[in-house]
Each structure stands twice: as structure tokens, then as C-alpha cells.
Design an enzyme around this catalytic site. Structure first.
Site, PDB file in Angstrom:
ATOM      1  N   CYS A 134      11.053 -11.634   0.049  1.00  0.00           N
ATOM      2  CA  CYS A 134       9.764 -11.949   0.661  1.00  0.00           C
ATOM      3  C   CYS A 134       8.624 -11.350  -0.160  1.00  0.00           C
ATOM      4  O   CYS A 134       8.332 -10.153  -0.054  1.00  0.00           O
ATOM      5  CB  CYS A 134       9.713 -11.422   2.096  1.00  0.00           C
ATOM      6  N   CYS A 137       5.784  -9.982   1.963  1.00  0.00           N
ATOM      7  CA  CYS A 137       6.095  -8.685   2.573  1.00  0.00           C
ATOM      8  C   CYS A 137       5.989  -7.546   1.563  1.00  0.00           C
ATOM      9  O   CYS A 137       5.454  -6.472   1.867  1.00  0.00           O
ATOM     10  CB  CYS A 137       7.515  -8.696   3.149  1.00  0.00           C
ATOM     11  N   ASP A 138       6.531  -7.744   0.356  1.00  0.00           N
ATOM     12  CA  ASP A 138       6.740  -6.632  -0.564  1.00  0.00           C
ATOM     13  C   ASP A 138       5.945  -6.709  -1.867  1.00  0.00           C
ATOM     14  O   ASP A 138       5.978  -5.775  -2.667  1.00  0.00           O
ATOM     15  CB  ASP A 138       8.236  -6.531  -0.914  1.00  0.00           C
TER      16      ASP A 138
END
Length: 307
Positions: A134, A137-138
């Protein structure tokens, strides 16, 4: 046989939020967490984009807090997985993996989706230490660093374009000599100066040390093996919604995502609702799953009240 008003299947953001709202509505929800308590979010480390945490929050801490909140409000949260369902008539009949049987007046499916990985031992070793599925997300953790994205479809191009705005260099590892993405997405990544596409390449191994990912070993179609230096390794080869258990009864799209009615969380079976990544092929974010969990609980409450 145990009888419950509402059974929630899945212990991620959607499931726990459903349990919070259902508890506040005095529906005495029972929730089974499944094989991966906390859901996909627990495969990452710090969550930077969940509202309310100025310095970010540890993913496991966030999920433990959601769980504890649901329990404090009265939800009955249990270890275990659902092994069989029968949605042919109400009350719905559910079998748990330990053999327990439950009858439920309403069901919320919040089983999530699993990111597809390459299956490399080194990939598993560095998951959460540079290996991610992701970018949204990261990606923040790789500002001004070099990363690689595996895949050649729309998702891979979207991830690469997003990372290109953060990172110094983005490699796209594509196993063919063409991209499968739409023309618009192809043009977008091809126009980005810090994106380099490595055609006809497969990943042989993710390289790293005790601190995390340091590179990747690739092999070209002609057999040439070479290494690239990277700090992050992002998989973008698709997700598999955890809906197989329900397909006999619940309508899904060609990818297996549960189809819900309009903006609601209603499925084709009256009294069965779906929330989170199991019915969301587009966003796959914890905040969106939590919002869907809220809507599922509200939809289920109205259904049980006959509204």
C-alpha cells in the site's frame, strides 16, 4: 444452538467499527475476528493518515484500541473463524471453526481483502520493514528515497505515480514488454522523469539487512540477473477479497468483491450486509473501511427495527 441479533464476521477497522455502533444501539453484537485479527492494517507499522493522531499511530495499537472500545461498549469479541454459512433463510445459520453453531437475525461481512504477494521467503521476511502492498499507507516513509513497484496494471501505475511525488526514484518492475494499464495511466507514468520501467523483469529476491530492505535482485527474460538499490519494495499486483465463503449466497463482481446496493451496505440477501475491503475494490483505506462499518451497523439496526 446460540441465537444472536447480529453477527459480525471480521476483526479489522470495518468489523470493529460495526461492533462499536451495534453495541451503542443495544444490539449485543457478536464478532469473530478471523485468521488475521486487526486485518491488513497490522501488516504495516506506523499509520500516518488515520485522523486524530498528530504523530501517527502504531497499527497494532490502533486496532487494539478499536477492539477495546468495542468491548467496553458491550461487544462480544471472540477468537475464531467462520467456516460455513447458510443464508437461505432467516435466522441465518453460521458454523464456527471449532464446531459451534449460531443463528443470527442479521450478519455483517467485514472479512477484508488480502494483497497478492509474489511468494518469496525474503518478501515475507521484510514485510513491514520495507515491503508493503500500500503506497498510500507507507509511501510517506520513503520521501527522497529510492523504491520499486511491482506490477504493470492500473494499480501499479497509480502507486508509481503517487510515489513519484514523494521519492527520488521509482522503478517499475514489469514482467512483460508492455503495461496492462489504461492508456491514460500509461502516459502518466511514462511522462514522469523519476520513474524508470524495467521491462521483462521478475523479482528473484528482496535484499536487506537487520534494518530492512536495501535492494532487489531481478532477472530479465533473457536470463540476465542484476540488482537494484532501493529502500522500499511495493507490491501492486492486485488484491483478493475474502468472499469465497459467501459466494453460494452473496452476489460478487468478477473479481470477487461483494456487490452492495447503491450507497448502502445491503447485499442481495436481505439482512446480510458487507463493509470494508471485501466490497471496496477502489479505496482500500482503514478510514474508509471504518466508515463502511458504521454504515453497515446503521443499516443492520434499521433492518432489525423493520424500518
Amino acid at each position: 444452538m446460540e441465537k444472536v441479533k447480529i453477527l459480525i464476521i471480521g476483526g479489522g477497522p470495518a468489523g470493529f467499527t460495526s461492533a462499536i455502533y451495534a453495541s451503542r444501539a443495544s444490539l449485543s453484537p457478536v464478532l469473530y475476528e478471523g485468521m488475521e485479527p486487526g486485518g491488513q492494517l497490522t501488516t504495516t507499522t506506523v499509520v500516518e493518515n488515520y485522523p486524530g493522531f498528530t504523530e501517527g499511530v502504531d497499527a497494532n495499537q490502533l486496532m487494539n484500541s478499536m477492539r477495546a472500545q468495542a468491548e467496553r461498549l458491550g461487544a462480544d469479541i471472540r477468537r475464531g473463524s467462520v467456516s460455513k454459512v447458510d443464508f437461505s433463510s432467516r435466522p441465518f445459520r453460521i458454523v464456527i471453526d471449532n464446531g459451534d453453531k449460531i443463528e443470527a437475525e442479521a450478519v455483517i461481512i467485514a472479512t477484508g481483502a488480502a494483497a497478492k504477494y509474489l511468494g518469496l521467503p525474503s518478501e515475507r521476511k521484510y514485510r513491514g520493514m520495507g515491503v508493503s502492498a500500500c503506497a498510500t499507507c507507507d509511501g510517506f516513509f520513503y520521501r527522497k528515497k529510492d523504491v520499486a513497484v511491482v506490477g504493470g496494471g492500473d494499480t501499479a501505475c497509480e502507486e508509481a505515480a503517487y510515489l513519484a511525488g514523494l521519492c527520488r526514484k521509482v522503478y517499475m518492475i514489469v514482467r512483460r514488454d508492455v503495461l496492462r494499464a489504461s492508456k491514460a495511466m500509461q502516459q502518466k507514468v511514462l511522462s514522469l522523469p523519476n520513474v524508470e520501467i524495467l521491462w521483462n523483469c521478475n523479482t528473484q529476491e528482496v535484499l536487506g539487512d537487520e534494518y530492512g530492505v536495501t535492494g532487489a535482485r531481478l532477472v530479465r527474460k533473457d536470463g540476465t540477473v542484476f540488482d537494484i538499490d532501493i529502500d522500499g519494495f511495493f507490491l501492486a499486483i492486485g488484491h483478493h477479497p475474502n468472499s469465497d465463503l459467501f459466494k453460494e449466497w452473496i452476489a460478487t463482481d468478477v473479481q470477487g468483491y461483494i456487490i452492495t446496493e447503491g450507497k448502502s451496505t445491503k447485499t442481495n440477501v436481505e439482512g446480510v450486509f458487507a463493509a470494508g475491503d471485501v466490497q471496496d475494490p477502489s479505496y482500500r483505506q482503514a478510514i474508509n473501511a471504518a466508515a463502511a462499518g458504521c454504515r453497515a451497523a446503521l443499516d443492520a439496526e434499521k433492518y432489525l427495527l423493520g424500518l
